[in-house]
Design a protein around this motif. Structure first.
Motif, PDB file in Angstrom:
ATOM      1  N   VAL A  74       8.052  -2.070   2.105  1.00  0.00           N
ATOM      2  CA  VAL A  74       8.586  -1.083   3.041  1.00  0.00           C
ATOM      3  C   VAL A  74       8.396  -1.584   4.470  1.00  0.00           C
ATOM      4  CG1 VAL A  74       8.202   0.876   1.487  1.00  0.00           C
ATOM      5  CG2 VAL A  74       6.413   0.218   3.105  1.00  0.00           C
ATOM      6  N   PRO A  75       9.209  -1.114   5.401  1.00  0.00           N
ATOM      7  CA  PRO A  75       9.054  -1.551   6.786  1.00  0.00           C
ATOM      8  C   PRO A  75       7.724  -1.082   7.382  1.00  0.00           C
ATOM      9  CG  PRO A  75      11.162  -0.412   6.461  1.00  0.00           C
ATOM     10  CD  PRO A  75      10.346  -0.196   5.234  1.00  0.00           C
ATOM     11  N   GLY A  90       0.785  -1.225   0.000  1.00  0.00           N
ATOM     12  CA  GLY A  90       0.000   0.000   0.000  1.00  0.00           C
ATOM     13  C   GLY A  90       0.815   1.272   0.000  1.00  0.00           C
ATOM     14  N   ALA A  91       2.149   1.155   0.033  1.00  0.00           N
ATOM     15  CA  ALA A  91       2.991   2.348   0.050  1.00  0.00           C
ATOM     16  C   ALA A  91       3.264   2.801  -1.387  1.00  0.00           C
ATOM     17  CB  ALA A  91       4.306   2.054   0.748  1.00  0.00           C
ATOM     18  N   PRO A  92       2.953   4.051  -1.713  1.00  0.00           N
ATOM     19  CA  PRO A  92       3.272   4.558  -3.052  1.00  0.00           C
ATOM     20  C   PRO A  92       4.792   4.511  -3.284  1.00  0.00           C
ATOM     21  CG  PRO A  92       1.798   6.062  -1.892  1.00  0.00           C
ATOM     22  CD  PRO A  92       2.275   5.046  -0.891  1.00  0.00           C
ATOM     23  N   GLU A 105      -2.645   6.327   7.338  1.00  0.00           N
ATOM     24  CA  GLU A 105      -3.096   5.292   6.399  1.00  0.00           C
ATOM     25  C   GLU A 105      -1.979   4.849   5.448  1.00  0.00           C
ATOM     26  OE1 GLU A 105      -4.370   9.288   4.695  1.00  0.00           O
ATOM     27  OE2 GLU A 105      -4.534   8.324   6.643  1.00  0.00           O
ATOM     28  N   ILE A 106      -0.907   5.641   5.331  1.00  0.00           N
ATOM     29  CA  ILE A 106       0.257   5.236   4.530  1.00  0.00           C
ATOM     30  C   ILE A 106       1.345   4.678   5.437  1.00  0.00           C
ATOM     31  CG2 ILE A 106       2.133   6.078   3.051  1.00  0.00           C
ATOM     32  CD1 ILE A 106       0.108   8.040   1.843  1.00  0.00           C
ATOM     33  N   ALA A 107       1.655   5.367   6.532  1.00  0.00           N
ATOM     34  CA  ALA A 107       2.714   4.934   7.448  1.00  0.00           C
ATOM     35  C   ALA A 107       2.370   3.636   8.165  1.00  0.00           C
ATOM     36  CB  ALA A 107       3.008   6.026   8.464  1.00  0.00           C
ATOM     37  N   ALA A 142      -1.519  -4.422  12.726  1.00  0.00           N
ATOM     38  CA  ALA A 142      -2.096  -5.765  12.855  1.00  0.00           C
ATOM     39  C   ALA A 142      -0.994  -6.817  12.777  1.00  0.00           C
ATOM     40  CB  ALA A 142      -3.133  -5.997  11.764  1.00  0.00           C
ATOM     41  N   THR A 143      -0.974  -7.747  13.726  1.00  0.00           N
ATOM     42  CA  THR A 143       0.073  -8.760  13.837  1.00  0.00           C
ATOM     43  C   THR A 143       0.225  -9.582  12.565  1.00  0.00           C
ATOM     44  OG1 THR A 143      -0.180  -8.884  16.218  1.00  0.00           O
ATOM     45  CG2 THR A 143       0.815 -10.781  15.165  1.00  0.00           C
ATOM     46  N   GLU A 144      -0.861  -9.941  11.934  1.00  0.00           N
ATOM     47  CA  GLU A 144      -0.761 -10.801  10.751  1.00  0.00           C
ATOM     48  C   GLU A 144      -0.063 -10.122   9.567  1.00  0.00           C
ATOM     49  OE1 GLU A 144      -4.923  -9.112  11.031  1.00  0.00           O
ATOM     50  OE2 GLU A 144      -3.592 -10.191  12.366  1.00  0.00           O
ATOM     51  N   TRP A 145       0.170  -8.813   9.614  1.00  0.00           N
ATOM     52  CA  TRP A 145       0.874  -8.092   8.561  1.00  0.00           C
ATOM     53  C   TRP A 145       2.302  -7.740   8.960  1.00  0.00           C
ATOM     54  CZ3 TRP A 145      -1.194  -7.212   3.801  1.00  0.00           C
ATOM     55  CH2 TRP A 145      -2.566  -7.442   3.661  1.00  0.00           C
TER      56      TRP A 145
END
Length: 192
Positions: free
Chosen positions: A130-131, A91-93, A112-114, A120-123
């Motif tokens: 990106v980190p 989701g990071a441009p 919403e970008i950072a 969420a743990t599953e991500w």
């Protein structure tokens, strides 16, 4: 140091992600488990190590764990394996990728970008992209790009979560690859 992770480069498995680990190499990560005597969270403190070895230099079976002769020696890190891969867009441009490696610029990004998945743990365990930084943000980032990120708690196939290792109780390990070096250089930091 305790053995943390082993990742093979270029796999014939169609479900595995393409990783920038050279073909024929295997990446290894180790870290000190003693939180009272080593700064394992620092990328340059000497208390963690990430490197790759040629597959041909490895044996055919697992290495026997060391004997625990000392009282109080930490437990071995539990063995966990990857059961399946899921491919997603972080989701990071692309034009904002550099901002994820700079503390001030990352902090200025919209939530919403950072933090696209609200921590969420599953991500939080993933290869590439990106980190997904912890609440402390992009502090002490070593050269290179994110290769692998491991959350302290990972979801288990049978349900629930398992703690991976000592990542300062609720931290995340970030492994970076620096392709400006020949051969590529690797480093790890733990952020919470």
């Amino acid at each position: 140091m305790s053995f943390l992770a082993q990742v093979p480069g270029q796999s014939a498995d169609d479900n595995a992600p393409e990783l920038p680990i050279p073909a024929g190499e295997v990446l290894f990560a180790f870290k000190c488990e003693w939180d009272s005597i080593c700064s394992f969270w620092e990328s340059d403190g000497g208390a963690n190590a990430v490197f790759s070895l040629p597959r041909t230099a490895l044996g055919d079976g697992p290495t026997a764990p060391p004997e625990h002769a000392e009282d109080g020696f930490p437990e071995l890190i539990p063995e966990l394996g990857v059961a399946h891969w899921r491919t997603d867009d972080d989701g990071a441009p692309a034009e904002l990728e550099a901002d994820f490696y700079d503390y001030g610029r990352h902090d200025d990004l919209p939530d919403e970008i950072a933090h696209p998945h609200d921590w969420a743990t599953e991500w939080r365990t993933k290869f590439g992209g990106v980190p997904y930084w912890t609440a402390n943000g992009a502090q002490g980032v070593p050269p290179g790009r994110l290769l692998l990120q491991i959350d302290n708690c990972v979801p288990m196939q049978e349900g629930g979560y398992s703690e991976v290792a000592n990542f300062c109780s609720d931290g995340t390990a970030y492994i970076f690859i620096d392709n400006a070096q020949t051969p590529p250089g690797y480093s790890m930091l733990i952020n919470r």
